[in-house]
Design an enzyme around this catalytic site. Structure first.
Site, PDB file in Angstrom:
ATOM      1  CD  GLU A   1      28.340  40.189  39.880  1.00 16.80           C
ATOM      2  OE1 GLU A   1      28.134  39.252  40.691  1.00 16.80           O
ATOM      3  OE2 GLU A   1      29.345  41.154  39.911  1.00 16.80           O
TER       4      GLU A   1
ATOM      5  CG  HIS B   1      24.603  40.000  37.852  1.00 14.64           C
ATOM      6  ND1 HIS B   1      24.915  41.473  37.913  1.00 14.64           N
ATOM      7  CD2 HIS B   1      24.434  39.733  39.083  1.00 14.64           C
ATOM      8  CE1 HIS B   1      25.137  41.809  39.041  1.00 14.64           C
ATOM      9  NE2 HIS B   1      24.901  40.742  39.880  1.00 14.64           N
TER      10      HIS B   1
ATOM     11  CB  CYS C   1      24.765  42.500  46.632  1.00 13.07           C
ATOM     12  SG  CYS C   1      25.636  43.331  45.272  1.00 13.07           S
TER      13      CYS C   1
ATOM     14  CG  HIS D   1      20.783  42.337  42.214  1.00 14.29           C
ATOM     15  ND1 HIS D   1      21.297  41.720  43.452  1.00 14.29           N
ATOM     16  CD2 HIS D   1      22.339  41.951  41.539  1.00 14.29           C
ATOM     17  CE1 HIS D   1      22.613  41.474  43.574  1.00 14.29           C
ATOM     18  NE2 HIS D   1      23.078  41.529  42.358  1.00 14.29           N
TER      19      HIS D   1
ATOM     20  CG  HIS E   1      23.350  36.945  42.747  1.00  9.41           C
ATOM     21  ND1 HIS E   1      24.629  36.796  42.755  1.00  9.41           N
ATOM     22  CD2 HIS E   1      23.251  38.225  42.484  1.00  9.41           C
ATOM     23  CE1 HIS E   1      25.453  37.759  42.520  1.00  9.41           C
ATOM     24  NE2 HIS E   1      24.479  38.891  42.274  1.00  9.41           N
TER      25      HIS E   1
ATOM     26  CG  ASP F   1      19.556  31.110  30.277  1.00  6.37           C
ATOM     27  OD1 ASP F   1      20.157  32.319  30.832  1.00  6.37           O
ATOM     28  OD2 ASP F   1      18.981  30.909  29.266  1.00  6.37           O
ATOM     29  CG  HIS F   2      15.916  32.746  31.710  1.00  4.97           C
ATOM     30  ND1 HIS F   2      17.010  32.892  30.562  1.00  4.97           N
ATOM     31  CD2 HIS F   2      15.058  34.055  31.512  1.00  4.97           C
ATOM     32  CE1 HIS F   2      16.655  33.625  29.955  1.00  4.97           C
ATOM     33  NE2 HIS F   2      15.455  34.320  30.344  1.00  4.97           N
TER      34      HIS F   2
HETATM   35 NI    NI Z   1      24.854  40.686  41.941  1.00  3.44          NI
END
Ligand code: NI
Length: 143
Positions: free
Chosen positions: A124, A42, A34, A40, A15, A80-81
């Site tokens: 997270e 998670h 961010c 980036h 995100h 996911d992904h």
């Molecule tokens: Ni983040």
């Protein structure tokens, strides 16, 4: 009496925290690193808590495989992904993990589950986690 069952899932996604209605300067001030344009990733550890009575014949609150199948289909297949910024769920809201927890709670509230949805919690990072409680689960509310 209610018994709570919590099941843990993992999905990976990326995100970028950015609000297009704010200036680039304001975005950098609010979101810091961010807001990096490349985003980036998670490893999101998702916990889904449901509640119910213990069924006398099974000794269980619900069929865990049935819960897994709903969460896989509705949540893991969806997120996911993925780059969260690019998916419809976050076309108008910033994909913070607060909003992700809220969105997952909304999605799961709208589909049949094998027990009552109580809480969605997402880790997270090792240091950050976010929870979204179903309204009926808030302290002080009778159900
Ligand atoms: Ni983040």
């Amino acid at each position: 009496m209610k018994t709570y069952l919590t099941r843990r899932y993992l999905f990976v996604a990326s995100h970028r925290l950015h609000n297009a209605s704010l200036s680039d300067v304001a975005n950098r001030e609010i979101f810091g690193r961010c807001n990096n344009p490349h985003g980036h990733g998670h490893n999101y550890f998702l916990e889904v808590t449901v509640s119910g009575q213990i069924a006398p014949e099974t000794g269980m609150v619900c069929d865990v495989a049935a819960l897994d199948s709903v969460v896989s289909r509705e949540i893991l297949d969806r997120f996911d992904h993925q780059n969260l910024n690019n998916i419809q769920d976050f076309s108008t809201i910033t994909p913070t993990t607060e909003n992700l927890a809220m969105r997952i709670q909304q999605i799961l509230s709208g589909v049949p589950l094998p027990a009552n949805l109580e809480r969605v919690r997402i880790e997270e990072t090792r240091n950050n986690s976010f929870e979204y409680m179903s309204r009926e689960s808030e302290p002080g509310r009778e159900r």
